[in-house]
Motif scaffolding. Structure first.
Motif, mmCIF file in Angstrom:
data_model
loop_
_atom_site.group_PDB
_atom_site.id
_atom_site.type_symbol
_atom_site.label_atom_id
_atom_site.label_comp_id
_atom_site.label_asym_id
_atom_site.label_seq_id
_atom_site.Cartn_x
_atom_site.Cartn_y
_atom_site.Cartn_z
ATOM 1 N N UNK A 188 72.028 15.077 -18.935
ATOM 2 C CA UNK A 188 72.760 14.371 -17.889
ATOM 3 C C UNK A 188 73.804 13.491 -18.563
ATOM 4 N N UNK A 189 74.806 13.108 -17.819
ATOM 5 C CA UNK A 189 75.867 12.257 -18.370
ATOM 6 C C UNK A 189 76.455 11.412 -17.264
ATOM 7 N N UNK A 190 76.951 10.254 -17.611
ATOM 8 C CA UNK A 190 77.642 9.385 -16.676
ATOM 9 C C UNK A 190 79.035 9.151 -17.244
ATOM 10 N N UNK A 191 80.084 9.721 -16.615
ATOM 11 C CA UNK A 191 81.441 9.558 -17.152
ATOM 12 C C UNK A 191 81.894 8.099 -17.151
ATOM 13 N N UNK A 192 82.655 7.765 -18.146
ATOM 14 C CA UNK A 192 83.253 6.439 -18.271
ATOM 15 C C UNK A 192 84.698 6.656 -18.689
#
Length: 165
Positions: free
Chosen positions: A114-118
């Motif tokens: 999973x990833x959370x864009x920044x």
């Protein structure tokens, strides 16, 4: 894009440390190896088995290099998209070919993580249109010389009764 340029997208695992350097022009360069392995399903045995394996060198430039270096580590699942390059080296009279990718995009493979864009400071925020606003983005199709029909009035929002506790 160049004539007869070969573009590829590879799903794999970061197989080495991501090394970032600054070249003589002042640009950042990041390099890492990516490992990819083919998986096949044998219908007769009803099981998956490993197929061919491949290691590729990936090179990233400028902001992509900085972001890849900041975000990825050995073992991370990735998708790499870019230009395929064949590099030849000669050692002790033997010529070898190496397959490299000059990346234009690198990201986490969300099948395996999973990833959370920044967003970086230079990347503009992109706002997706709401579904009800979609018709406002494209003009209506009208034959040349015809008068477009007026748009139907949108219904007034329904009042929601107050809930008392």
């Amino acid at each position: 894009m160049a004539y007869n340029e070969t573009r590829v997208t590879v799903a794999g695992i970061v197989a080495s440390k991501v090394v970032r350097t600054v070249v003589g022009t002042g640009y950042s360069r990041a390099a890492f190896r990516v490992h990819t392995r083919e998986r096949r399903f044998d219908r007769d045995r009803e099981e998956w088995f490993d197929g061919s394996t491949m290691f590729l060198m990936v090179t990233c430039w400028r902001d992509l290099a900085d972001n890849v270096h900041a975000c990825l580590d050995k073992g991370d699942p990735v998708l790499v998209h870019g230009k395929l390059r064949i590099r030849e080296t000669a050692e002790n009279g033997v010529t070898s070919q190496h397959i490299d990718i000059e990346a234009t995009a690198v990201g986490p493979n969300l099948v395996a993580c999973t990833a959370r864009p920044s967003r970086t400071r230079d990347a503009p925020a992109v706002v997706a249109p709401r579904e009800e606003d979609e018709h406002a983005l494209s003009p209506p199709l009208v034959a040349p010389g015809a008068v477009p029909a007026p748009r139907a009035a949108e219904p007034a929002p329904k009042e929601v009764p107050a809930i008392s506790h």
